[in-house]
Scaffold this motif. Sequence first.
Motif, PDB file in Angstrom:
ATOM      1  N   LEU A 171       0.653  -1.057   0.181  1.00 58.33           N
ATOM      2  CA  LEU A 171      -0.256   0.321  -0.135  1.00 58.33           C
ATOM      3  C   LEU A 171       1.268   1.168   0.502  1.00 58.33           C
ATOM      4  N   GLU A 172       2.386   1.382   0.288  1.00 59.55           N
ATOM      5  CA  GLU A 172       3.187   2.579   0.082  1.00 59.55           C
ATOM      6  C   GLU A 172       3.656   2.781  -0.514  1.00 59.55           C
ATOM      7  N   TYR A 173       3.432   1.321  -2.078  1.00 59.00           N
ATOM      8  CA  TYR A 173       3.553   1.801  -2.813  1.00 59.00           C
ATOM      9  C   TYR A 173       3.023   3.219  -3.891  1.00 59.00           C
ATOM     10  N   TYR A 174       1.390   2.844  -3.309  1.00 57.57           N
ATOM     11  CA  TYR A 174       0.782   3.286  -3.900  1.00 57.57           C
ATOM     12  C   TYR A 174      -0.283   4.690  -3.071  1.00 57.57           C
ATOM     13  N   ARG A 175       0.423   4.778  -2.413  1.00 60.14           N
ATOM     14  CA  ARG A 175       0.635   6.160  -1.348  1.00 60.14           C
ATOM     15  C   ARG A 175       0.528   7.558  -2.731  1.00 60.14           C
ATOM     16  N   ARG A 197      13.596  -3.420   1.833  1.00 60.17           N
ATOM     17  CA  ARG A 197      14.636  -1.936   2.041  1.00 60.17           C
ATOM     18  C   ARG A 197      13.026  -0.536   2.288  1.00 60.17           C
ATOM     19  N   CYS A 198      12.384  -1.330   1.913  1.00 65.68           N
ATOM     20  CA  CYS A 198      10.605  -0.186   2.086  1.00 65.68           C
ATOM     21  C   CYS A 198      10.140  -0.940   2.751  1.00 65.68           C
ATOM     22  N   MET A 199      10.295  -2.319   3.432  1.00 67.70           N
ATOM     23  CA  MET A 199       9.330  -2.341   4.647  1.00 67.70           C
ATOM     24  C   MET A 199      10.566  -2.518   5.783  1.00 67.70           C
ATOM     25  N   GLY A 200      11.531  -1.647   5.604  1.00 65.41           N
ATOM     26  CA  GLY A 200      12.150  -1.129   6.006  1.00 65.41           C
ATOM     27  C   GLY A 200      13.271  -2.466   7.479  1.00 65.41           C
ATOM     28  N   GLY A 201      13.454  -3.751   6.579  1.00 64.34           N
ATOM     29  CA  GLY A 201      14.213  -4.044   7.081  1.00 64.34           C
ATOM     30  C   GLY A 201      15.860  -4.291   6.167  1.00 64.34           C
ATOM     31  N   GLU A 278       3.540   3.740  12.741  1.00 70.02           N
ATOM     32  CA  GLU A 278       5.026   4.002  13.110  1.00 70.02           C
ATOM     33  C   GLU A 278       5.288   2.734  11.815  1.00 70.02           C
ATOM     34  N   THR A 279       6.149   2.122  11.020  1.00 69.58           N
ATOM     35  CA  THR A 279       6.625   0.866  10.058  1.00 69.58           C
ATOM     36  C   THR A 279       7.541   0.811  11.706  1.00 69.58           C
ATOM     37  N   GLU A 280       8.069   1.277  11.662  1.00 64.18           N
ATOM     38  CA  GLU A 280       8.995  -0.049  13.789  1.00 64.18           C
ATOM     39  C   GLU A 280       7.939  -0.675  13.738  1.00 64.18           C
TER      40      GLU A 280
END
Length: 366
Positions: A171-175, A197-201, A278-280
């Motif tokens: 969904l972040e890619y479609y923001r 990387r977008c996942m935060g990992g 928050e992504t975290e």
Amino acid sequence: MGKYPSLPTSLGGATNLRALAARNTEAAKTSLPEHKEVMLASSQVMNDIAGGMERKAKEKEKKEEPAIALFPYNATESEMQFKRCRQAVQRGDDVFLPSWAIGLRALPNHFLRTALFTCSSSVQAAFDNELPGSTTHLAEEKEIASFRNICITSSGYELCQFDRLVYSTCLEYYRLLPLSSERNNQYVSTSFYAFSRCMGGTYGDKTHIAIRNSLLRLGSAKICVRTNQIDTDLPKLLAVNFENVEIGNDLKGSDILRIQVPESVAELFGHGAWTTVETEAVRYNGLKGWLASFYATHSKKKWLPVEALYKLTGYESHFGNFKTSLTKALDKLMAPDTPSRCRIKSYNFSEDGKNLLVVRASKMEE
């Protein structure tokens, strides 16, 4: 008597009740002592009734408001900005999710307040060990544990919190992009390295395989949500295809994956129907992860049955072990470094231990 407001011509609305309560309070100041207490108490009752009427009116308005706000094809970004802070919008033929800040992830409350993304740790292992072509872990119209005012059924593979993280990343890619439809066939092309990387990992072979399997699970999911006597069908949460089709091939971070999130998903992003975390915190797993997102959806503190939480979380161990795990998870969420939307200020169990009251550190009303 001229100093007092005149009586409203109709007492049917909350505004009129509040006006009458104000007049009553003002009159109490010059009343006999034996009448003053009664008049002030009646004013409080009228204000309480007016407050209830206002809340019901707001709830009715929210129910009647379309999930997706409509705009003409030539609407400007500034025109849509206010609405997109609250809900999904449609401009011409293009449907957009609401807008949210970088560093946050958005998901429908119906996904975060139910057992759709369970805290189970066995889902990924079961999927990874399933033989090609097997349907052992597939379900057909399985009812998902939820509150009484919601009914959710799911077909496809069982989903877990890693799938929640992967889906929120999709969904972040479609923001900023319109969702996919038969008209625009909108899709996002990215690499496994960029997605991780977008996942935060960080990226690695295990992450590559985990992302791929999660996207396959999500791609199998068909969801139906019924609330307020309305059915919302999501024939699919997403569609995905991979450039490197065979998982036995050498895995590379540059391998391409293509994602399509259908516009039907926007129906679950109406006003007050979605939450940012928050992504975290979305990366938390286990019971801590489920509780973090669950309580982030709440603006008011409320007593909840422990047994209901047990069912909603998808906790795998016996119910007798749940309260201990629940306490440990809540203690972790009280840590100062917990992201603000999920940080817990305090919690209390009822005397019989059957109910739980959680107070968030912020945005929690009495």
